[in-house]
Design an enzyme around this catalytic site. Structure first.
Site, PDB file in Angstrom:
ATOM      1  N   GLY A   1      -9.948   1.646  11.108  1.00 11.96           N
ATOM      2  CA  GLY A   1     -10.571   0.651  11.973  1.00 11.96           C
ATOM      3  C   GLY A   1      -9.883   0.453  13.308  1.00 11.96           C
TER       4      GLY A   1
ATOM      5  CB  ILE B   1      -3.163   6.546  15.020  1.00 15.76           C
ATOM      6  CG1 ILE B   1      -2.168   6.443  16.187  1.00 15.76           C
ATOM      7  CG2 ILE B   1      -3.104   7.928  14.370  1.00 15.76           C
ATOM      8  CD1 ILE B   1      -0.692   6.481  15.792  1.00 15.76           C
TER       9      ILE B   1
ATOM     10  CG  ASP C   1      -8.907  -0.993   8.810  1.00  8.81           C
ATOM     11  OD1 ASP C   1      -8.294  -0.165   9.520  1.00  8.81           O
ATOM     12  OD2 ASP C   1      -8.587  -2.199   8.738  1.00  8.81           O
TER      13      ASP C   1
ATOM     14  CE1 TYR D   1       5.746   1.207  11.164  1.00 13.29           C
ATOM     15  CE2 TYR D   1       7.426   2.358  12.429  1.00 13.29           C
ATOM     16  CZ  TYR D   1       6.098   2.174  12.087  1.00 13.29           C
ATOM     17  OH  TYR D   1       5.133   2.976  12.647  1.00 13.29           O
ATOM     18  CB  ALA D   2      13.481   2.693   9.985  1.00 11.07           C
TER      19      ALA D   2
ATOM     20  CE  LYS E   1       4.918   4.231   9.343  1.00  9.47           C
ATOM     21  NZ  LYS E   1       3.568   4.664   8.942  1.00  9.47           N
TER      22      LYS E   1
ATOM     23  CB  ILE F   1       0.789   6.224  19.855  1.00  9.16           C
ATOM     24  CG1 ILE F   1       1.626   7.373  19.247  1.00  9.16           C
ATOM     25  CG2 ILE F   1      -0.652   6.650  20.122  1.00  9.16           C
ATOM     26  CD1 ILE F   1       1.785   8.613  20.095  1.00  9.16           C
TER      27      ILE F   1
ATOM     28  CB  THR G   1      -2.262   1.768  18.732  1.00  5.31           C
ATOM     29  OG1 THR G   1      -1.022   1.248  18.216  1.00  5.31           O
ATOM     30  CG2 THR G   1      -2.235   3.284  18.736  1.00  5.31           C
TER      31      THR G   1
HETATM   32  P1  NAP Z   1      -3.049  -0.231  14.322  1.00 12.44           P
HETATM   33  O1  NAP Z   1      -3.873  -0.057  15.554  1.00 12.44           O
HETATM   34  O2  NAP Z   1      -2.502  -1.580  14.000  1.00 12.44           O
HETATM   35  O3  NAP Z   1      -3.884   0.332  13.087  1.00 12.44           O
HETATM   36  C1  NAP Z   1      -3.485   0.163  11.755  1.00 12.44           C
HETATM   37  C2  NAP Z   1      -4.708  -0.139  10.924  1.00 12.44           C
HETATM   38  O4  NAP Z   1      -4.310  -0.255   9.538  1.00 12.44           O
HETATM   39  C3  NAP Z   1      -5.366  -1.477  11.316  1.00 12.44           C
HETATM   40  O5  NAP Z   1      -6.767  -1.345  11.359  1.00 12.44           O
HETATM   41  C4  NAP Z   1      -4.938  -2.382  10.160  1.00 12.44           C
HETATM   42  O6  NAP Z   1      -5.817  -3.457   9.940  1.00 12.44           O
HETATM   43  C5  NAP Z   1      -4.969  -1.408   9.010  1.00 12.44           C
HETATM   44  N1  NAP Z   1      -4.275  -1.935   7.842  1.00 12.44           N
HETATM   45  C6  NAP Z   1      -3.208  -2.787   7.825  1.00 12.44           C
HETATM   46  N2  NAP Z   1      -2.889  -3.083   6.554  1.00 12.44           N
HETATM   47  C7  NAP Z   1      -3.756  -2.406   5.761  1.00 12.44           C
HETATM   48  C8  NAP Z   1      -3.928  -2.328   4.361  1.00 12.44           C
HETATM   49  N3  NAP Z   1      -3.147  -3.003   3.504  1.00 12.44           N
HETATM   50  N4  NAP Z   1      -4.923  -1.542   3.859  1.00 12.44           N
HETATM   51  C9  NAP Z   1      -5.740  -0.879   4.714  1.00 12.44           C
HETATM   52  N5  NAP Z   1      -5.632  -0.933   6.049  1.00 12.44           N
HETATM   53  C10 NAP Z   1      -4.642  -1.684   6.577  1.00 12.44           C
HETATM   54  O7  NAP Z   1      -1.772   0.722  14.382  1.00 12.44           O
HETATM   55  P2  NAP Z   1      -1.602   2.255  14.846  1.00 12.44           P
HETATM   56  O8  NAP Z   1      -0.628   2.248  15.937  1.00 12.44           O
HETATM   57  O9  NAP Z   1      -2.908   2.915  15.001  1.00 12.44           O
HETATM   58  O10 NAP Z   1      -0.869   2.817  13.564  1.00 12.44           O
HETATM   59  C11 NAP Z   1      -1.446   3.766  12.676  1.00 12.44           C
HETATM   60  C12 NAP Z   1      -0.325   4.431  11.906  1.00 12.44           C
HETATM   61  O11 NAP Z   1       0.513   5.126  12.830  1.00 12.44           O
HETATM   62  C13 NAP Z   1       0.580   3.456  11.167  1.00 12.44           C
HETATM   63  O12 NAP Z   1       0.961   4.006   9.934  1.00 12.44           O
HETATM   64  C14 NAP Z   1       1.770   3.339  12.081  1.00 12.44           C
HETATM   65  O13 NAP Z   1       2.930   2.972  11.375  1.00 12.44           O
HETATM   66  C15 NAP Z   1       1.853   4.747  12.618  1.00 12.44           C
HETATM   67  N6  NAP Z   1       2.594   4.874  13.875  1.00 12.44           N
HETATM   68  C16 NAP Z   1       2.176   4.279  15.010  1.00 12.44           C
HETATM   69  C17 NAP Z   1       2.910   4.440  16.185  1.00 12.44           C
HETATM   70  C18 NAP Z   1       2.508   3.843  17.498  1.00 12.44           C
HETATM   71  O14 NAP Z   1       3.271   3.971  18.463  1.00 12.44           O
HETATM   72  N7  NAP Z   1       1.367   3.190  17.601  1.00 12.44           N
HETATM   73  C19 NAP Z   1       4.082   5.212  16.169  1.00 12.44           C
HETATM   74  C20 NAP Z   1       4.482   5.801  14.992  1.00 12.44           C
HETATM   75  C21 NAP Z   1       3.721   5.633  13.851  1.00 12.44           C
HETATM   76  P3  NAP Z   1      -5.463  -4.890  10.636  1.00 12.44           P
HETATM   77  O15 NAP Z   1      -5.387  -4.617  12.105  1.00 12.44           O
HETATM   78  O16 NAP Z   1      -6.608  -5.749  10.219  1.00 12.44           O
HETATM   79  O17 NAP Z   1      -4.132  -5.291  10.060  1.00 12.44           O
END
Ligand code: NAP
Length: 256
Positions: free
Chosen positions: A18, A21, A40, A163-164, A167, A196, A198
């Site tokens: 949703g 990424i 999601d 978080y670290a 991951k 990234i 987001t």
């Molecule tokens: P995001 O925009 O917050 O997207 C994460 C999505 O996961 C949101 O839609 C969130 O819903 C959903 N979610 C949260 N808890 C959940 C659950 N229990 N069951 C199902 N869905 C759930 O974050 P993103 O940056 O795209 O991150 C995506 C992945 O990339 C994550 O694993 C993050 O750790 C990883 N990542 C991101 C970055 C970065 O720089 N952005 C860097 C390294 C790794 P809600 O918004 O309603 O909570």
């Protein structure tokens, strides 16, 4: 990247679909011909992603679903509803659901540690296990499970002990799954993004982002689509001899 059609007639399940990424992965996979299950915790945002997906390939049929990846019951329900709808399990799965609950180690509450590990690490375990069980049970010839880790799992980050740890955990999980599941034709890999743009990184103070950007050789934050491009490669047969691997998508932030 020009749009290819490497995922025609594949069924892909994307958690965290949703937003950020996960949403970009859904869009990329749909462009490449996959039928996509956008999963999601938020029904509204999953439906929003669903509405953005192209349907240009024959037989493509997308759906949105609600799941809490930290709940075994919820993950089981999701797999059942996917198999009821499509008469097959997903042969591609991307674990992109994730959260942060940052604080310094000296102050971090136990609940904040547990919640992050439950969603980021246990959630990836539950999905990986459920998808693998379903693929093995139906004798599917191949599968690709991709988990979105983070460069932070390799090098740590101030304020992100939980978080670290989560991951770093998904990399160990993925390597083990890759070893156990290769005999069933299932490949398991990680993508490790750096910074990234987001909703997750919108919470990070500008001061911190600016400092990090000064360390990125490519000199900018990444876009969700740039992570999705790597996921599409790992989902496709172009990566058929790659398993148990982690691919960094960081603009060169950490090399080694
Ligand atoms: P995001 O925009 O917050 O997207 C994460 C999505 O996961 C949101 O839609 C969130 O819903 C959903 N979610 C949260 N808890 C959940 C659950 N229990 N069951 C199902 N869905 C759930 O974050 P993103 O940056 O795209 O991150 C995506 C992945 O990339 C994550 O694993 C993050 O750790 C990883 N990542 C991101 C970055 C970065 O720089 N952005 C860097 C390294 C790794 P809600 O918004 O309603 O909570």
């Amino acid at each position: 990247m020009a749009s290819a059609a490497r995922l025609v007639s594949r069924l892909a399940l994307v958690t965290g679909g949703g937003s950020g990424i996960g949403r970009a992965v859904c869009q990329r996979f749909a462009c490449e011909g996959a039928s996509v299950v956008v999963a999601d915790i938020s029904e509204e945002s999953a439906n929003e992603t669903l509405g953005s997906l192209p349907n240009d390939h024959r037989g493509q049929d997308h759906m949105a679903a609600v799941v809490d990846v930290s709940s075994k019951e919820s993950v089981k329900k999701l797999l059942t509803s996917v198999q009821t709808c499509y008469f097959q399990p997903p042969s591609v799965c991307v674990n992109a659901a994730g959260i942060t609950q940052d604080d310094f180690l000296l102050n971090m509450e136990e609940e904040d540690f547990d919640r992050v590990v439950q969603i980021n690490l246990k959630g990836s375990f539950l999905l990986t296990q459920a998808v693998a069980q379903a693929l093995v049970a139906c004798g599917a010839p191949k599968g690709s499970i991709i988990t979105v880790g983070s460069i932070v799992g390799k090098v740590g980050n101030i304020g992100q002990a939980n978080y670290a740890a989560s991951k770093a955990g998904v990399e160990g999980l993925t390597k083990t799954a890759a070893k156990e599941l290769s005999r069933f034709g299932i490949r398991c890999n990680c993508v490790l993004p750096g910074f990234i743009s987001t909703p997750m990184t919108e919470k990070v103070p500008d001061k911190v982002i600016n400092k990090m950007m000064s360390l990125v050789p490519l000199g900018r934050m990444g876009q969700p689509a740039e992570v999705a491009d790597v996921c599409a490669f790992l989902a496709s047969d172009e990566s058929r001899y790659i398993t148990g691997e982690s691919i960094q998508v960081t603009g060169g932030l950490f090399m080694g």
